[in-house]
Motif scaffolding. Structure first.
Motif, PDB file in Angstrom:
ATOM      1  N   GLY A  98       0.823  -1.197   0.000  1.00 56.28           N
ATOM      2  CA  GLY A  98       0.000   0.000   0.000  1.00 56.28           C
ATOM      3  C   GLY A  98       0.857   1.246   0.000  1.00 56.28           C
ATOM      4  N   ASP A  99       0.244   2.375  -0.280  1.00 61.21           N
ATOM      5  CA  ASP A  99       0.941   3.658  -0.291  1.00 61.21           C
ATOM      6  C   ASP A  99       0.877   4.271   1.104  1.00 61.21           C
ATOM      7  OD1 ASP A  99       2.176   6.000  -0.973  1.00 61.21           O
ATOM      8  OD2 ASP A  99       0.448   6.860  -2.003  1.00 61.21           O
ATOM      9  N   HIS A 100       1.939   4.064   1.887  1.00 61.29           N
ATOM     10  CA  HIS A 100       2.022   4.575   3.262  1.00 61.29           C
ATOM     11  C   HIS A 100       0.890   4.014   4.123  1.00 61.29           C
ATOM     12  CE1 HIS A 100       4.883   8.238   2.773  1.00 61.29           C
ATOM     13  NE2 HIS A 100       5.200   7.261   1.947  1.00 61.29           N
ATOM     14  N   SER A 101       0.379   2.836   3.790  1.00 61.02           N
ATOM     15  CA  SER A 101      -0.675   2.231   4.600  1.00 61.02           C
ATOM     16  C   SER A 101      -0.683   0.724   4.341  1.00 61.02           C
ATOM     17  CB  SER A 101      -2.044   2.835   4.265  1.00 61.02           C
ATOM     18  OG  SER A 101      -2.432   2.503   2.957  1.00 61.02           O
ATOM     19  N   PHE A 102      -1.324   0.002   5.253  1.00 64.47           N
ATOM     20  CA  PHE A 102      -1.531  -1.437   5.060  1.00 64.47           C
ATOM     21  C   PHE A 102      -2.845  -1.826   5.722  1.00 64.47           C
ATOM     22  CE2 PHE A 102       0.886  -0.876   8.930  1.00 64.47           C
ATOM     23  CZ  PHE A 102       0.338  -1.769   9.841  1.00 64.47           C
ATOM     24  N   PHE A 103      -3.503  -2.841   5.151  1.00 66.81           N
ATOM     25  CA  PHE A 103      -4.810  -3.291   5.613  1.00 66.81           C
ATOM     26  C   PHE A 103      -4.691  -4.714   6.151  1.00 66.81           C
ATOM     27  CE2 PHE A 103      -8.687  -5.704   4.750  1.00 66.81           C
ATOM     28  CZ  PHE A 103      -9.637  -4.955   5.423  1.00 66.81           C
ATOM     29  N   VAL A 104      -5.256  -4.941   7.325  1.00 62.20           N
ATOM     30  CA  VAL A 104      -5.249  -6.269   7.940  1.00 62.20           C
ATOM     31  C   VAL A 104      -6.695  -6.761   8.030  1.00 62.20           C
ATOM     32  CG1 VAL A 104      -4.664  -7.614   9.982  1.00 62.20           C
ATOM     33  CG2 VAL A 104      -3.163  -5.756   9.253  1.00 62.20           C
ATOM     34  N   GLY A 254     -11.979  -0.362  10.906  1.00 58.49           N
ATOM     35  CA  GLY A 254     -11.753   1.044  11.190  1.00 58.49           C
ATOM     36  C   GLY A 254     -10.432   1.500  10.586  1.00 58.49           C
ATOM     37  N   VAL A 255     -10.073   2.739  10.854  1.00 60.86           N
ATOM     38  CA  VAL A 255      -8.839   3.324  10.320  1.00 60.86           C
ATOM     39  C   VAL A 255      -8.028   3.887  11.482  1.00 60.86           C
ATOM     40  CG1 VAL A 255      -7.817   4.992   8.720  1.00 60.86           C
ATOM     41  CG2 VAL A 255     -10.025   3.941   8.188  1.00 60.86           C
ATOM     42  N   LEU A 256      -6.772   3.448  11.586  1.00 62.09           N
ATOM     43  CA  LEU A 256      -5.878   3.908  12.641  1.00 62.09           C
ATOM     44  C   LEU A 256      -4.679   4.615  12.026  1.00 62.09           C
ATOM     45  CD1 LEU A 256      -5.706   1.067  15.326  1.00 62.09           C
ATOM     46  CD2 LEU A 256      -6.377   3.424  15.695  1.00 62.09           C
ATOM     47  N   ARG A 281      -7.003   6.869  16.482  1.00 62.17           N
ATOM     48  CA  ARG A 281      -8.020   6.423  15.518  1.00 62.17           C
ATOM     49  C   ARG A 281      -8.405   7.602  14.632  1.00 62.17           C
ATOM     50  NH1 ARG A 281     -13.177   2.435  16.532  1.00 62.17           N
ATOM     51  NH2 ARG A 281     -13.862   2.376  14.352  1.00 62.17           N
ATOM     52  N   LEU A 282      -8.471   7.364  13.321  1.00 63.58           N
ATOM     53  CA  LEU A 282      -8.719   8.437  12.368  1.00 63.58           C
ATOM     54  C   LEU A 282     -10.164   8.499  11.890  1.00 63.58           C
ATOM     55  CD1 LEU A 282      -5.496   8.156  10.160  1.00 63.58           C
ATOM     56  CD2 LEU A 282      -5.887   9.574  12.172  1.00 63.58           C
ATOM     57  N   ASP A 283     -10.864   7.358  11.790  1.00 59.69           N
ATOM     58  CA  ASP A 283     -12.248   7.417  11.347  1.00 59.69           C
ATOM     59  C   ASP A 283     -13.141   7.804  12.520  1.00 59.69           C
ATOM     60  OD1 ASP A 283     -11.692   4.924  12.547  1.00 59.69           O
ATOM     61  OD2 ASP A 283     -13.513   4.060  11.714  1.00 59.69           O
ATOM     62  N   ASN A 284     -14.328   8.298  12.185  1.00 64.59           N
ATOM     63  CA  ASN A 284     -15.239   8.808  13.211  1.00 64.59           C
ATOM     64  C   ASN A 284     -15.935   7.650  13.924  1.00 64.59           C
ATOM     65  OD1 ASN A 284     -16.801  10.537  14.742  1.00 64.59           O
ATOM     66  ND2 ASN A 284     -18.405  10.677  13.200  1.00 64.59           N
ATOM     67  N   LYS A 285     -15.804   7.659  15.237  1.00 68.54           N
ATOM     68  CA  LYS A 285     -16.509   6.666  16.051  1.00 68.54           C
ATOM     69  C   LYS A 285     -17.428   7.427  16.999  1.00 68.54           C
ATOM     70  CE  LYS A 285     -15.904   3.062  19.528  1.00 68.54           C
ATOM     71  NZ  LYS A 285     -14.988   2.464  20.514  1.00 68.54           N
ATOM     72  N   ASP A 323      -2.748   3.738   8.605  1.00 66.00           N
ATOM     73  CA  ASP A 323      -2.108   4.785   7.807  1.00 66.00           C
ATOM     74  C   ASP A 323      -0.871   5.287   8.546  1.00 66.00           C
ATOM     75  OD1 ASP A 323      -4.135   4.528   6.014  1.00 66.00           O
ATOM     76  OD2 ASP A 323      -5.217   6.328   6.610  1.00 66.00           O
ATOM     77  N   VAL A 324       0.284   5.212   7.876  1.00 62.10           N
ATOM     78  CA  VAL A 324       1.532   5.697   8.463  1.00 62.10           C
ATOM     79  C   VAL A 324       1.728   7.147   7.999  1.00 62.10           C
ATOM     80  CG1 VAL A 324       4.000   5.314   8.745  1.00 62.10           C
ATOM     81  CG2 VAL A 324       2.463   3.364   8.381  1.00 62.10           C
ATOM     82  N   ILE A 325       1.654   8.076   8.934  1.00 60.37           N
ATOM     83  CA  ILE A 325       1.719   9.508   8.630  1.00 60.37           C
ATOM     84  C   ILE A 325       3.020  10.066   9.200  1.00 60.37           C
ATOM     85  CG2 ILE A 325       0.566  11.737   8.901  1.00 60.37           C
ATOM     86  CD1 ILE A 325      -2.044  10.131   9.363  1.00 60.37           C
TER      87      ILE A 325
END
Length: 396
Positions: A98-104, A254-256, A281-285, A323-325
């Protein structure tokens, strides 16, 4: 004639009269205290805030970064809806890079054995019907599952719906497991390799620091207390530091964010440039407005049946996207910003006498006397020599 001459002389005096400063010593502790206190505050601001906190004497540059990741771990599942299965990194990391990210992948809804055929649409208010007249042939509902054939067919013994041309059998995504299928994913680990550059200073570094070797990487795991420099992170630890529970989050995904701060001081007397990791956590919960929560997407695995017909297994994948920021700013001593901020400091000091003047001419009991002595006008016919002036202050 005399009137015009007087006006002319007045104009000449206004334009060409010269003012020169003189020193007027005010024997007042109060005025001297205000003067020195104002000086102290200005110096404290310049030295303490501008120089120490803001480091305004430095030139700055923004970080340029690249990130690669590698996830490791495996799991075994054995549930009633699916055959026993072993999962490795090729199964649950989607896509592999992924582009600066990975999905599990943590949870799935599988629809095996789909083929292109005709079947009754899933029942809802817009698809139920009584006879063929309720189904418009060729109608394509973007929220539906296929193109209507114009027939009304039995979905069950009690419900009839419009028939569609689609991949059948249709997916029923409401059958989501209440517990994450890949609950063991919390023990997976990820190696994050991050290289940064500050081109203005020709500075390069990576998060695998010089003292880290291959033997250390095989045994270490990131911990703020014991291994703060280790670039290998356990997924459960990332989620918990973000204030979430992995098993709860794994059900719907979700997105972290993995935030890496490269704020560096590159002056030779400091030379501080190390990565600082934080997680959130980046997505809205939202506890109330939780419509469409989590993170999911669909993909399919295609194959040929024994009869040569194309078929597929549709997978609705739920999981956590990391997401790696990377962000940061580097600073290094520069002569230009130093001169600019030194000039600004001197301009602040020039305001100190104005504050002392205001205090002396406004708040002191002898302000009328001070006002008379503050400035005089030289009359050439007078025997007493005086000078037109603006005043600087001191105490004795």
């Amino acid at each position: 004639m005399s009137k015009s001459t007087g006006c002319c002389q007045g104009f000449l005096h206004y334009v060409f009269d010269y003012e020169t400063p003189k020193t007027l010593v005010i024997p007042s502790i109060r005025v001297g205290f205000v003067f020195r206190l104002t000086q102290f505050l200005v110096v404290l601001y310049v030295v303490g805030y501008v120089c120490v906190v803001q480091k305004a004497y430095q030139e700055t540059d923004s970080v340029i970064s690249t990130v690669t990741t590698k996830v490791k771990g495996f799991a075994f599942t054995n549930i009633s809806d699916m055959e026993p299965r072993f999962w490795d990194v090729a199964d649950y990391i989607i896509p592999p890079q992924g582009d600066h990210s990975f999905f599990v992948l943590t949870n799935v809804v599988m629809t095996p054995g789909q083929t292109q055929s005709r079947c009754a649409e899933l029942p809802n208010p817009s698809t139920t019907c009584v006879d063929d007249c309720d189904c418009v042939e060729g109608y394509n509902d973007p929220r539906g599952n296929g193109i209507r054939t114009g027939l009304c067919e039995n979905y069950s013994s009690t419900v009839k719906t419009c028939e569609v041309l689609s991949w059948c059998p249709l997916e029923i995504d409401t059958n989501l497991p209440k517990q994450a299928l890949l609950a063991a994913a919390e023990n997976f680990t990820v190696l994050i390799k991050n290289s940064v550059t500050y081109p203005k200073f020709n500075f390069h570094k990576r998060n695998i620091l010089p003292h880290i070797n291959s033997s250390y990487l095989k045994t270490c795991e990131f911990s703020r207390e014991t291994h703060p420099d280790c670039p290998i992170f356990r997924l459960k630890h990332i989620v918990s530091e973000a204030g979430e529970d992995f098993q709860d989050m794994a059900v719907k995904g979700g997105v972290l964010g993995i935030l890496i701060d490269w704020s560096c001081d590159l002056d030779w007397w400091a030379r501080k440039c190390f990565p600082k990791y934080t997680f959130r956590r980046l997505d809205n919960k939202h506890p109330v407005n939780n419509v469409a929560p989590g993170y999911n997407f669909r993909f399919a695995k295609y194959y040929k049946t024994a009869e040569g017909e194309e078929a597929r297994t549709l997978i609705k994948a739920y999981g956590i996207r990391f997401d790696v920021i990377v962000f940061g700013t580097a600073g290094k001593f520069g002569i230009v910003p130093t001169i600019v901020n030194l000039g600004a400091a001197l301009s602040f000091l020039s305001l100190v006498p104005i504050v002392a003047d205001w205090f002396m001419l406004t708040c002191m009991k002898k302000r009328d006397l001070y006002s008379r002595q503050k400035s005089t006008y030289l009359v050439e016919e007078s025997e007493t020599e005086s000078t037109s002036m603006s005043t600087t202050y001191g105490t004795q």
